[in-house]
Design an enzyme around this catalytic site. Structure first.
Site, mmCIF file in Angstrom:
data_model
loop_
_atom_site.group_PDB
_atom_site.id
_atom_site.type_symbol
_atom_site.label_atom_id
_atom_site.label_comp_id
_atom_site.label_asym_id
_atom_site.label_seq_id
_atom_site.Cartn_x
_atom_site.Cartn_y
_atom_site.Cartn_z
ATOM 1 C CE LYS A 85 -1.935 2.889 2.014
ATOM 2 N NZ LYS A 85 -1.883 4.275 1.808
ATOM 3 N N GLY B 201 5.344 4.738 9.653
ATOM 4 C CA GLY B 201 4.626 6.200 9.519
ATOM 5 C C GLY B 201 4.486 6.650 10.926
ATOM 6 C CB SER B 202 1.839 9.202 11.995
ATOM 7 O OG SER B 202 0.541 8.672 11.821
ATOM 8 N N PRO C 158 -0.253 7.693 15.591
ATOM 9 C CG PRO C 158 -1.229 9.793 15.925
ATOM 10 C CD PRO C 158 0.065 9.187 15.385
ATOM 11 C CB THR C 159 -1.392 6.117 10.985
ATOM 12 O OG1 THR C 159 -1.730 7.044 10.630
ATOM 13 C CG2 THR C 159 -1.735 4.862 10.238
ATOM 14 C CB ALA C 160 1.378 2.840 14.759
ATOM 15 C CD GLU D 40 11.252 3.594 11.198
ATOM 16 O OE1 GLU D 40 11.092 4.572 12.167
ATOM 17 O OE2 GLU D 40 11.263 3.951 10.032
ATOM 18 C CB CYS E 139 11.748 8.714 11.074
ATOM 19 S SG CYS E 139 12.581 7.208 10.501
ATOM 20 C CD GLU F 276 8.466 12.214 13.458
ATOM 21 O OE1 GLU F 276 9.522 11.771 13.109
ATOM 22 O OE2 GLU F 276 7.269 11.959 13.611
#
Length: 490
Positions: A180, A233-234, A236-238, A255, A288, A385
């Site tokens: 994705k 990624g971020s 919140p998404t994790a 990560e 990152c 961040e």
């Protein structure tokens, strides 16, 4: 008809890649270049039927791909890596236009690294079958069996490289994948499927479904047929992904972000430290791993800042297609506004803008390299961040204070320490991070573990650590001496 997007005469498909074929969608989303904001084209949006078809294709291809074994898979993957190098010019030009990364860096470094990500893990997988343990009671043959269908979700700041970083071990382990890509820079991830097909990769081993994370990504990670989810990624998404994978007890690797400290001790080589600190602006600060909190001993802080300012003053911000450019654009207007907002709020609260602090004249998505000082440990620019070309300066008076300040956020991805080697190593040992560079920065070897602690992630990528995630491990045991079944107490 296939949705073709043209970039510098290079034709790129904007459709999905499922089961070895391009698949269109009734829904599309716009894709703009960060270089000047122009519309690159419209990209297929993954609907539930596309997610289902991709997982079905990966499932169908899995038994034959897994049965090949590491030796035969290695042959396929080395052809893939060679083909990737052959496509290098096209991939570099497309990623530059799509993502805004410097063309010179893509051509000179990233393409080679992407190919190495594939070939290294193809070779490394050969070691898995040799994993044996001579125990006191049994001989153990530890098998690394393919897990199944893996969903790989990659971020927009380095989409092609980070996709191959996941793709290499997933495929070498014998899994099939559904990629994705990031919606803000999807094109080179999709092109990797064409590269693999040109190299003769069997249909269904690599599938690509493009789309928005909240819909397409959510559908993929929630599917119970998926065996692994690898996400970069971020935070919140994790957390959202973790809820979905947790429902199906699917292992997930995360990560995530960082707010790493760049520590300059009293006895550091200030010139080398200042030059390295300026590197934290690379990729417009969208890295990152960057040491975005510059912690400097009070006795050398003014001298260090003066030296760093000379380096930063010479950095050229501009069009990433120009070989002389050193800092390109921020990826998207939403990210630009986020970065500018952090700086504006810090200024309003009384922080000092040492340099930068405004949009750059190069264009709408270009921001000046910025350094902020006179901040407190609890300020948002210290704790959050920013992911742009913005660094924060803090001062300390002892090594223990530096370590305490460095550990004083919820992140723990990386760290940098400059100073005499013994002293720097002692400080490095105190840092709660997954990685620390001493008198250096961004040195990486694929054999080594990569990942963070706390809000910077779960799990490790690299070397055997990647295979431990992408495989189901099985212990096959043989007795060390003639075996006789004995009931307890007899």
């Amino acid at each position: 008809m296939e949705n073709i997007i043209e970039i510098d005469g290079i034709q790129v498909s904007g459709d999905h890649f499922i089961g070895g074929k391009r698949v269109s969608s009734t829904e599309r989303f716009p894709n703009h270049s960060p270089i000047d904001g122009h519309l690159i084209g419209y990209v297929a949006a993954g609907l539930p039927e596309h997610c289902n078809a991709a997982i079905e294709a990966a499932q169908a291809a899995f038994p034959a791909w897994a049965a090949l074994g590491p030796d035969k898979r290695r042959e396929h993957l080395h052809r893939f890596a060679d083909e990737l190098k052959a496509w290098g010019e096209k991939l570099a030009r497309v990623e530059c236009e799509d993502n805004g990364m410097l063309y010179a860096r893509l051509k000179g470094h990233q393409i080679e690294r992407c190919a190495h990500n594939i070939s290294f893990f193809a070779d490394e997988a050969l070691k898995l079958k040799e994993h044996r343990i001579e125990g006191r009671n049994a001989k153990h043959h530890v098998r690394f069996d393919p897990a199944g269908v893996c969903v790989l979700i990659t971020p927009w700041n380095s989409p092609m490289m980070l996709t191959t970083w996941k793709l290499g071990p997933a495929l070498a382990a014998g899994n099939t994948v559904v990629i994705k890509p990031p919606e803000w820079a999807p094109l080179t991830c999709s092109m990797l499927a064409d590269v693999a097909a040109a190299a003769g990769m069997p249909p269904g081993v690599i599938n690509v479904v493009q789309g928005i994370g909240a819909t397409t990504g959510a559908a993929l990670v929630a599917d119970p047929r998926v065996a692994r989810v690898s996400f970069t990624g971020s935070v919140p998404t994790a957390k959202t992904i973790a809820k979905s994978t947790g429902q199906n007890l699917v292992p997930a690797s995360f990560e995530l972000g960082g707010k790493s400290a760049f520590i300059v001790l009293e006895d550091a080589d200030l010139d080398r430290a200042a030059q390295t600190a300026a590197l934290q602006y690379r990729n417009a600060g969208q890295v990152c791993l960057a040491g975005t909190r510059i912690l400097v001993h009070s006795k050398v802080a003014d001298d260090f800042v003066a030296r760093m300012q000379k380096v930063v003053a010479g950095l050229r911000v501009g069009d990433p297609r120009d070989a002389s450019t050193e800092i390109g654009p921020i990826i998207h207007p939403r990210q630009f506004d986020k970065v500018a907002g952090f700086v504006d709020r810090a200024r309003d609260r009384g922080a000092r803008i040492v340099w930068g602090g405004a949009k750059h004249e190069a264009g709408d998505l270009y921001y000046q390299p910025t350094l902020i000082s006179d901040v407190d440990q609890g300020d948002e620019v210290v704790q959050s961040e920013i992911f742009g070309p913005v660094l924060v300066l803090q001062r300390f008076d002892s090594d223990d204070e530096a370590a305490s300040m460095a550990n004083g956020t919820r992140y723990g991805l990386a760290g940098v320490v400059f100073g005499s080697e013994g002293r720097a190593l002692r400080v490095a040992e105190q840092l709660r991070t997954g990685m620390v560079w001493v008198n250096s920065f961004f040195l990486r070897d694929l054999e080594a573990p990569f990942g963070g602690v706390r809000d910077s992630g779960i799990g490790r990528e690299g070397g055997q650590w990647s295979f431990e995630f992408f495989c189901d491990m099985k212990d096959v045991m043989l007795p060390q001496k003639p075996y006789a079944p004995v009931f307890a107490g007899r």
